[in-house]
Motif scaffolding. Structure first.
Motif, short mmCIF file in Angstrom:
data_model
loop_
_atom_site.label_atom_id
_atom_site.label_comp_id
_atom_site.label_asym_id
_atom_site.label_seq_id
_atom_site.Cartn_x
_atom_site.Cartn_y
_atom_site.Cartn_z
N GLY A 107 29.09 -13.24 58.82
CA GLY A 107 30.06 -12.34 59.42
C GLY A 107 31.16 -11.91 58.47
N GLU A 108 30.85 -11.91 57.18
CA GLU A 108 31.85 -11.55 56.17
C GLU A 108 31.68 -10.13 55.65
OE1 GLU A 108 32.04 -16.15 54.55
OE2 GLU A 108 31.26 -14.58 53.23
N ALA A 109 30.62 -9.46 56.06
CA ALA A 109 30.33 -8.11 55.58
C ALA A 109 29.72 -7.32 56.72
CB ALA A 109 29.39 -8.14 54.38
N THR A 110 29.56 -6.02 56.50
CA THR A 110 28.86 -5.16 57.45
C THR A 110 27.77 -4.40 56.69
OG1 THR A 110 30.29 -3.23 57.11
CG2 THR A 110 30.98 -4.83 58.78
N THR A 111 26.77 -3.94 57.42
CA THR A 111 25.68 -3.22 56.75
C THR A 111 26.20 -1.95 56.09
OG1 THR A 111 25.12 -2.13 58.85
CG2 THR A 111 23.91 -4.13 58.29
N SER A 112 27.04 -1.20 56.78
CA SER A 112 27.57 0.03 56.20
C SER A 112 28.56 -0.26 55.07
CB SER A 112 28.24 0.89 57.27
OG SER A 112 27.28 1.35 58.20
N GLY A 113 29.25 -1.39 55.16
CA GLY A 113 30.13 -1.78 54.08
C GLY A 113 29.37 -2.06 52.79
N LEU A 114 28.18 -2.64 52.92
CA LEU A 114 27.35 -2.87 51.73
C LEU A 114 26.96 -1.54 51.09
CD1 LEU A 114 24.96 -5.70 53.01
CD2 LEU A 114 26.94 -5.94 51.48
N LEU A 115 26.61 -0.55 51.91
CA LEU A 115 26.25 0.75 51.36
C LEU A 115 27.47 1.42 50.72
CD1 LEU A 115 23.97 2.84 50.99
CD2 LEU A 115 24.76 3.92 53.09
N GLN A 116 28.64 1.26 51.33
CA GLN A 116 29.85 1.84 50.73
C GLN A 116 30.12 1.23 49.36
OE1 GLN A 116 32.55 4.40 52.10
NE2 GLN A 116 32.14 4.33 49.91
N GLU A 117 29.91 -0.08 49.22
CA GLU A 117 30.07 -0.73 47.92
C GLU A 117 29.09 -0.17 46.90
OE1 GLU A 117 29.79 -4.96 48.26
OE2 GLU A 117 31.32 -5.06 49.84
N HIS A 118 27.87 0.12 47.35
CA HIS A 118 26.84 0.68 46.47
C HIS A 118 27.16 2.12 46.09
CE1 HIS A 118 22.91 1.53 44.79
NE2 HIS A 118 22.70 2.47 45.69
N LEU A 119 27.86 2.83 46.97
CA LEU A 119 28.20 4.25 46.75
C LEU A 119 29.72 4.40 46.67
CD1 LEU A 119 25.77 5.83 49.41
CD2 LEU A 119 25.38 5.66 46.94
N PRO A 120 30.35 3.90 45.62
CA PRO A 120 31.81 3.82 45.59
C PRO A 120 32.52 5.17 45.62
CG PRO A 120 30.89 3.29 43.43
CD PRO A 120 29.74 3.33 44.39
N GLU A 121 31.83 6.23 45.23
CA GLU A 121 32.47 7.55 45.21
C GLU A 121 32.05 8.41 46.40
OE1 GLU A 121 32.65 9.54 41.33
OE2 GLU A 121 31.98 7.66 40.44
N SER A 122 31.29 7.84 47.31
CA SER A 122 30.89 8.55 48.53
C SER A 122 31.76 8.11 49.70
CB SER A 122 29.42 8.27 48.84
OG SER A 122 28.59 8.67 47.77
N LYS A 123 31.65 8.83 50.80
CA LYS A 123 32.42 8.55 52.00
C LYS A 123 31.44 8.16 53.10
CE LYS A 123 35.73 12.00 50.41
NZ LYS A 123 36.29 13.34 50.61
N VAL A 124 31.22 6.87 53.25
CA VAL A 124 30.19 6.36 54.16
C VAL A 124 30.75 6.27 55.58
CG1 VAL A 124 28.75 4.36 54.72
CG2 VAL A 124 28.98 5.11 52.34
N ALA A 125 29.92 6.69 56.53
CA ALA A 125 30.25 6.55 57.95
C ALA A 125 29.04 6.00 58.68
CB ALA A 125 30.65 7.89 58.55
N LYS A 126 29.28 5.11 59.62
CA LYS A 126 28.21 4.60 60.47
C LYS A 126 27.77 5.69 61.44
CE LYS A 126 26.01 0.71 61.46
NZ LYS A 126 25.33 -0.01 60.38
N GLY A 127 26.46 5.79 61.69
CA GLY A 127 25.99 6.77 62.65
C GLY A 127 24.54 6.55 63.04
N PHE A 128 24.22 6.87 64.27
CA PHE A 128 22.83 6.86 64.77
C PHE A 128 22.14 5.50 64.62
CE2 PHE A 128 23.41 11.41 63.62
CZ PHE A 128 23.14 11.98 64.85
N ASN A 129 22.91 4.41 64.58
CA ASN A 129 22.25 3.11 64.39
C ASN A 129 21.96 2.39 65.69
OD1 ASN A 129 25.13 2.28 64.77
ND2 ASN A 129 24.22 0.26 64.44
#
Length: 214
Positions: A107-129
């Motif tokens: 419970g220390e991370a989120t799935t979308s947070g992992l993607l945001q870390e992978h894409l540091p210059e993108s603007k990640v938003a959760k959707g359709f999950n």
């Protein structure tokens, strides 16, 4: 001129988002892990607004992108062509498929947070999950419909959450914003809001009562 959506992942969710997007007048560039030639049947069905491409090409072509790959493959998502763009993440953690990821288990991370870390210059938003794939094209209703189904988003970027909100509305759904990505666990697998039909008030209540670890 219509917007182009780059869709990375052509499974159940990706293909359904593509179907609805084309119906709404978007152009779609869709990719999968096996190569564009394996998407001929889907692209033929989608019609002239859609074309198959590599993940890099889909990322580069999109005004914004939808990433809908198995979580274990999130680090294969191309980074450079998504810089500066909104990226909608549909991911869910299925340890049975993805293998255990300790930060998620604890419970220390989120799935979308992992993607945001992978894409540091993108603007990640959760959707359709947290909607069954089939419902994406069938459950939407016009804005203002009583008891309209609601879907959640979360992002560290207001403009990314706003884009998801607009897209949800076009697809036929109300939006509940869960806040930053650090709160996106509230709509992950095995939580009260996961893959149930709910209106905005019900979704807000389900997000509020979600346990941090399932």
């Amino acid at each position: 001129m219509s917007e182009t959506i780059g869709i990375i992942g052509a499974g159940n969710i990706g293909s359904q988002v593509a179907r609805k997007a084309v119906e709404l007048g978007y152009d779609v560039v869709i990719s999968n892990s096996r190569g564009p030639e394996t998407l001929t049947e889907l692209v033929t069905e989608l019609g002239p607004r859609a074309r198959a491409a590599t993940a890099e090409e889909a990322a580069a072509a999109g005004d914004f992108a939808v990433v809908t790959v198995p979580l274990k493959a999130y680090q294969d998502v191309p980074v450079a062509p998504l810089a500066g763009k909104v990226v909608i993440d549909t991911n869910n953690y299925y340890w049975e498929r993805d293998g255990h990821i300790e930060a998620l288990d604890r419970g220390e991370a989120t799935t979308s947070g992992l993607l945001q870390e992978h894409l540091p210059e993108s603007k990640v938003a959760k959707g359709f999950n947290h909607i069954a794939a089939a419902d994406i094209t069938t459950d939407g209703t016009p804005s203002g419909t009583e008891n309209r189904r609601a879907l959640a988003t979360a992002s560290d970027f207001p403009e990314a959450a706003a884009l998801v909100t607009r897209l949800y509305d076009e697809f036929g759904f109300d939006t509940v914003n869960a806040g930053p990505l650090s709160e996106s666990w509230r709509v992950e697998r095995d939580r009260p809001a996961y893959v149930v039909r709910q209106n905005a008030a019900e979704l807000e209540a389900n997000l509020a009562k979600a346990p941090r670890t399932a």
